[in-house]
Enzyme design. Structure first.
Site, PDB file in Angstrom:
ATOM      1  N   ASP A   1      22.106  -1.450   1.923  1.00 30.63           N
ATOM      2  CA  ASP A   1      22.365  -1.790   0.520  1.00 30.63           C
ATOM      3  C   ASP A   1      21.057  -1.752  -0.258  1.00 30.63           C
ATOM      4  O   ASP A   1      19.969  -1.820   0.324  1.00 30.63           O
ATOM      5  CB  ASP A   1      23.037  -3.165   0.386  1.00 30.63           C
ATOM      6  CG  ASP A   1      22.162  -4.319   0.859  1.00 30.63           C
ATOM      7  OD1 ASP A   1      21.442  -4.153   1.872  1.00 30.63           O
ATOM      8  OD2 ASP A   1      22.188  -5.397   0.221  1.00 30.63           O
TER       9      ASP A   1
ATOM     10  N   GLU B   1      21.775  -7.297   2.679  1.00 28.95           N
ATOM     11  CA  GLU B   1      20.453  -7.925   2.740  1.00 28.95           C
ATOM     12  C   GLU B   1      20.002  -8.379   1.361  1.00 28.95           C
ATOM     13  O   GLU B   1      19.454  -9.472   1.196  1.00 28.95           O
ATOM     14  CB  GLU B   1      19.413  -6.962   3.326  1.00 28.95           C
ATOM     15  CG  GLU B   1      18.136  -7.654   3.799  1.00 28.95           C
ATOM     16  CD  GLU B   1      17.113  -7.938   2.709  1.00 28.95           C
ATOM     17  OE1 GLU B   1      16.258  -8.808   2.915  1.00 28.95           O
ATOM     18  OE2 GLU B   1      17.172  -7.316   1.619  1.00 28.95           O
TER      19      GLU B   1
HETATM   20  N1  BES Z   1      12.455  -5.588   2.198  1.00 25.74           N
HETATM   21  C1  BES Z   1      12.457  -6.691   1.312  1.00 25.74           C
HETATM   22  C2  BES Z   1      11.487  -7.784   1.709  1.00 25.74           C
HETATM   23  C3  BES Z   1      10.041  -7.404   1.842  1.00 25.74           C
HETATM   24  C4  BES Z   1       9.480  -6.331   1.150  1.00 25.74           C
HETATM   25  C5  BES Z   1       9.250  -8.154   2.671  1.00 25.74           C
HETATM   26  C6  BES Z   1       8.149  -6.011   1.312  1.00 25.74           C
HETATM   27  C7  BES Z   1       7.910  -7.851   2.804  1.00 25.74           C
HETATM   28  C8  BES Z   1       7.357  -6.769   2.132  1.00 25.74           C
HETATM   29  C9  BES Z   1      13.866  -7.264   1.233  1.00 25.74           C
HETATM   30  O1  BES Z   1      14.830  -6.253   1.041  1.00 25.74           O
HETATM   31  C10 BES Z   1      13.970  -8.174   0.056  1.00 25.74           C
HETATM   32  O2  BES Z   1      13.911  -7.693  -1.046  1.00 25.74           O
HETATM   33  N2  BES Z   1      14.141  -9.471   0.277  1.00 25.74           N
HETATM   34  C11 BES Z   1      14.364 -10.391  -0.797  1.00 25.74           C
HETATM   35  C12 BES Z   1      15.066 -11.614  -0.300  1.00 25.74           C
HETATM   36  C13 BES Z   1      16.547 -11.485  -0.255  1.00 25.74           C
HETATM   37  C14 BES Z   1      17.163 -12.808   0.150  1.00 25.74           C
HETATM   38  C15 BES Z   1      17.153 -10.989  -1.512  1.00 25.74           C
HETATM   39  C16 BES Z   1      13.066 -10.839  -1.397  1.00 25.74           C
HETATM   40  O3  BES Z   1      12.033 -10.905  -0.729  1.00 25.74           O
HETATM   41  O4  BES Z   1      13.094 -11.126  -2.600  1.00 25.74           O
HETATM   42 MN    MN Z   2      14.518  -4.674   2.287  1.00 25.84          MN
HETATM   43 MN    MN Z   3      14.799  -5.737  -1.142  1.00 26.90          MN
END
Ligand code: BES
Ligand code: MN
Ligand code: MN
Length: 462
Positions: free
Chosen positions: A88, A158
């Site tokens: 996604d 995710e």
């Molecule tokens: N892949 C990201 C997280 C990420 C990116 C970690 C770059 C470290 C370096 C993930 O898809 C994301 O966006 N996570 C969200 C949290 C989620 C609960 C929506 C975030 O970090 O905001």
């Molecule tokens: Mn991600």
């Molecule tokens: Mn993300």
């Protein structure tokens, strides 16, 4: 040249064209209007895994979007690598700031990516990175060099909190048994400075609503005599941080892990240029918690940010009005030992306590997540480090990231297995922003590095 490298070189265009097809499907999990496309993407991922040579493939239904599960079992006595990723993507808005359509992938050269980068929503986060694993499996299969068992678990929620993945993991512990979890959903410092992510921040996310009068009012007839919810909300938000940019919520820092001087000195060795950082973002100065460096502020320290704020009149021209309601979405990034539920509670209590009697305040929690740290002396980390050293010609440095992948802490809790965050993206790849892209250098480097991880991991587990 190894057979694996030869196979990659021969199939570069094919790999890229396949990724481009995947990027064309708008798998926006947050927007139910795209439900059909999210489901279509799950099918496309499944088909690509089949093509790559898995021998068991399932599209597992959940109360939400399905999880694509696949495995190739070589020999039960050999180690098993579990690959996690997500199909996604974030919504593309604001669409008008994209220089090409978010779901019309194009390859363009940039200063940082002279070999070209593919521009599309999800190019880096996470379709492009997830797809490297599918292609790495194809490479190993086609060159008869898959050294162990592999399982894939690719989810479609995710970006909206992985709620149903938790549901799936707790019901499939046996199926998901593995020796290590391998994830490419993070980044490296730069293309000349490889790094491995050894930590992720946790998250507490709340939505707040401040209500004043029972209807919107003429700001001349009532202005000055009743509470304006937008004014009040702004004042309340301003109170959440002090003049040193410390968060004022009582108890907020109580459990924060304090790093030793040695650990901080070790962190400071990672290459970083403040000038380049400011320049890349067109900033004349930086901002953050007193007493910490920029790298520390965005990784080992907790934060509080307003992600959106609205209310009142925002259309063309001027309308004289006192809105009845004001809203904001607020996130807090958490570090080891902070508990998201506890932080949400502390926030709620404090936020309500600073509200004047002239308004009503509601706080609604959204999804949260636990922070994560991983050691650098386990076979998984060492295998990843050696693999990167082989492909980059330079030993990667461990780096704690500021982002969150809440499911990683859950994997450790439920499966008792550590995750290796072998990401290849760059901070400048604009994930979640307009013009997200992923460097072709990074894409191919990932496909080349992943099989070496497998090889090294099996060696180290012997
Ligand atoms: N892949 C990201 C997280 C990420 C990116 C970690 C770059 C470290 C370096 C993930 O898809 C994301 O966006 N996570 C969200 C949290 C989620 C609960 C929506 C975030 O970090 O905001
Ligand atoms: Mn991600
Ligand atoms: Mn993300």
């Amino acid at each position: 040249m190894s057979d694996q490298k030869k196979y990659i070189d021969k199939n570069k265009d094919k790999f890229l064209n396949e990724l481009i097809e995947l990027l064309k499907i708008p798998s926006i999990s947050a927007d139910s209007a795209y439900k059909g496309d999210v489901l279509k993407t799950a099918d496309a991922v499944a088909a690509s895994l089949k093509e790559a040579g898995v021998d068991n493939l399932e599209i597992c239904e959940t109360p939400g979007y399905p999880i694509v599960y696949a495995e190739k079992m070589v020999d039960p006595s050999l180690p098993t690598v579990l690959v996690y990723g997500h199909y996604d993507v974030q919504p593309p808005d604001p669409v008008e700031l994209w220089t090409s359509g978010p779901f019309e992938p194009v390859v363009k050269k940039t200063d940082i990516h002279p070999e070209g980068a593919v521009f599309a929503r999800g190019a880096c986060d996470d379709k492009g990175q997830m797809y490297m694993h599918v292609k790495a499996l194809e490479v190993m299969n086609q060159t008869n060099s898959l050294p162990c068992n592999v399982k894939f678990m690719i989810e479609g929620e995710e970006e909206i909190g992985s709620e149903n993945l938790g549901w799936f993991v707790s019901r499939n512990q046996e199926k998901l048994k593995c020796d290590v979890i391998l994830i490419s959903d993070t980044g490296i410092l730069s293309n000349d400075n490889p790094s491995i992510t050894t930590g992720l921040r946790g998250l507490s996310y709340v939505e707040v609503k401040v209500t004043g009068p029972n209807r919107d009012l003429h700001s001349g007839l009532y202005g000055g005599a009743v509470a304006n919810p937008i004014n009040i909300l702004s004042q309340m938000i301003a109170k959440l941080q002090d003049e040193n940019n410390k968060i004022t919520i009582p108890g907020f820092y109580d459990k924060v892990e304090v790093l030793s001087t040695e650990e901080r000195a070790e962190m400071a060795k990672a290459p970083f240029s403040l000038d380049a950082y400011k320049k890349a973002l067109d900033l004349s100065d930086i901002h953050g918690e007193e007493g910490y460096t920029t790298m520390e502020r965005n990784s080992i320290r907790p934060t509080l940010d307003v992600n959106g704020i609205w209310g009142g009149y925002t259309g063309e021209g001027a309308k004289t009005v006192i809105a009845s309601e004001a809203h904001a979405k607020i996130s807090m990034r958490l570090v080891p030992h902070q508990d998201p539920d506890e932080i949400t509670e502390l926030f709620t209590k404090y936020f309500k306590s600073i509200a004047p009697a002239s308004v009503k305040v509601e706080v609604t929690p959204h999804h949260g997540g636990d922070p994560y740290v991983s050691p650098t002396d386990n076979p998984g980390y060492l295998a990843a480090s050696k693999a990167m050293e082989e492909t980059y010609g330079k030993k990667p440095v461990p780096v704690r990231s500021g982002g969150s992948i809440p499911i990683v802490a859950l994997f450790e809790r439920e499966l008792g297995v550590k995750s290796i965050l072998l990401g290849f993206g760059l901070d400048s790849d604009a994930i979640h922003s307009p013009n997200e892209h992923y460097g072709l250098f990074n894409f191919y480097k990932g496909i080349e590095t992943i099989p070496l991880f497998y090889k090294n991991f099996v060696e180290l587990k012997k």
